[in-house]
Design an enzyme around this catalytic site. Sequence first.
Site, PDB file in Angstrom:
ATOM      1  N   ASP A  81       0.788  -1.567  -0.034  1.00  0.00           N
ATOM      2  CA  ASP A  81      -0.123  -0.240  -0.096  1.00  0.00           C
ATOM      3  C   ASP A  81       1.095   1.082  -0.039  1.00  0.00           C
ATOM      4  OD1 ASP A  81      -2.325   1.703  -0.021  1.00  0.00           O
ATOM      5  OD2 ASP A  81      -2.385   1.475   2.612  1.00  0.00           O
ATOM      6  N   HIS A  82       0.651   2.014  -0.510  1.00  0.00           N
ATOM      7  CA  HIS A  82       1.307   3.288  -0.988  1.00  0.00           C
ATOM      8  C   HIS A  82       2.908   3.554  -1.253  1.00  0.00           C
ATOM      9  CE1 HIS A  82      -2.043   6.187   0.020  1.00  0.00           C
ATOM     10  NE2 HIS A  82      -2.577   5.514   0.651  1.00  0.00           N
ATOM     11  N   GLY A 183      -6.666   8.640   7.651  1.00  0.00           N
ATOM     12  CA  GLY A 183      -6.881   9.045   9.322  1.00  0.00           C
ATOM     13  C   GLY A 183      -8.191   9.738  10.031  1.00  0.00           C
ATOM     14  N   GLY A 211      -8.208   6.552   2.772  1.00  0.00           N
ATOM     15  CA  GLY A 211      -8.814   7.415   3.704  1.00  0.00           C
ATOM     16  C   GLY A 211     -10.378   6.715   3.834  1.00  0.00           C
ATOM     17  N   ASN A 232      -9.646   1.005   1.062  1.00  0.00           N
ATOM     18  CA  ASN A 232      -8.657   1.005   2.592  1.00  0.00           C
ATOM     19  C   ASN A 232      -8.910   1.588   3.117  1.00  0.00           C
ATOM     20  OD1 ASN A 232      -7.051   0.097   0.258  1.00  0.00           O
ATOM     21  ND2 ASN A 232      -5.490   1.907   0.183  1.00  0.00           N
TER      22      ASN A 232
HETATM   23  P1  13P Z   1      -7.831   5.777   6.867  1.00  0.00           P
HETATM   24  O1  13P Z   1      -7.042   6.106   7.702  1.00  0.00           O
HETATM   25  O2  13P Z   1      -9.814   6.245   6.616  1.00  0.00           O
HETATM   26  O3  13P Z   1      -8.556   4.068   7.243  1.00  0.00           O
HETATM   27  O4  13P Z   1      -7.331   5.251   4.913  1.00  0.00           O
HETATM   28  C1  13P Z   1      -6.768   4.141   5.551  1.00  0.00           C
HETATM   29  C2  13P Z   1      -5.759   3.658   3.676  1.00  0.00           C
HETATM   30  O5  13P Z   1      -6.254   4.404   3.165  1.00  0.00           O
HETATM   31  C3  13P Z   1      -4.814   3.315   3.151  1.00  0.00           C
HETATM   32  O6  13P Z   1      -4.123   2.977   2.356  1.00  0.00           O
END
Ligand code: 13P
Length: 286
Positions: A81-82, A183, A211, A232
């Site tokens: 992820d990312h 967040g 998010g 996610n």
């Molecule tokens: P949240 O911070 O809303 O849980 O999102 C997590 C996310 O997008 C991980 O890539």
Amino acid sequence: MLIGLKEALEFGEKNNCGIASINTPTLEMLVATIKVAERHNIPLIIQHAEVHESVNTIENIGPAMVELAKRSSAPLVVHVDHGETFDYVKRGFDVGFNSAMYDGSRLPYEENLATTKRVVALANEYGYGIEAELGVMPGREDGADSTTGIGDESLYTDPDLAAEFVAQTGVTALACSFGTVHGLYKADPKINYELISTLRQRTGVPIVMHGGSGLSPAEYRECISRGVKKINYYTYADKAALEAVKQLLVDKPDTYVFVAAAVAAGLAIEKNIDTLVQCLYEGHVN
Ligand code: 13P
């Protein structure tokens, strides 16, 4: 068992579900998440974000993720992820991840395009799917709150650019900015549903929501029906775990066993993710 990103998203498209994509930087989160996937026998994505390297490196938690996914009766994708560089995505593939997100969304467009193409070429050698991102998602998945950027449409993904980006890179799915933030939400998310429909239609690929924790069931369902098929989720599971540990210390102030806190955290995460999947896979879980 391991399944590919494309296969998981096809399940989402066919059944009008959002595939839960859970960050599992600790063993408690990992085990709890897999338990939920197994309980309902649903495809689910477990993922490790580069921002969580300080919690656990991908070389430490990654092999556990891959091994538990392979052994599981549930169909699971193990996803980076990312990943902020080509090299980080490669590190994931080297430990056995079979899917990745390359995130060049904060770079100039041409740079994002060029590196995404390189990452897709690498993934094609393995037959893996790639998620990329266009448009800026405020906040990070490090537990901090994200008040800035909510409702700032100048950060949202441009559909013309998104269509061009997907055509040129051949990504499997595209993470877009349309009103959610990473967040803790300190103000309500401002989701542009019309934009999701346009992005889905113009790009021709499933849209990824980042998010994705902290929304209402109605918001999830509307986003899914508009074209979001990967959701996610991390912060609110983490929050649930912390609240359970705080409660444990209130209920049993003499608890001096760390493992008791880890168990309480794991149970709270399991409950939190179970509630999420009831909504994302509506009609496909008991
Ligand atoms: P949240 O911070 O809303 O849980 O999102 C997590 C996310 O997008 C991980 O890539």
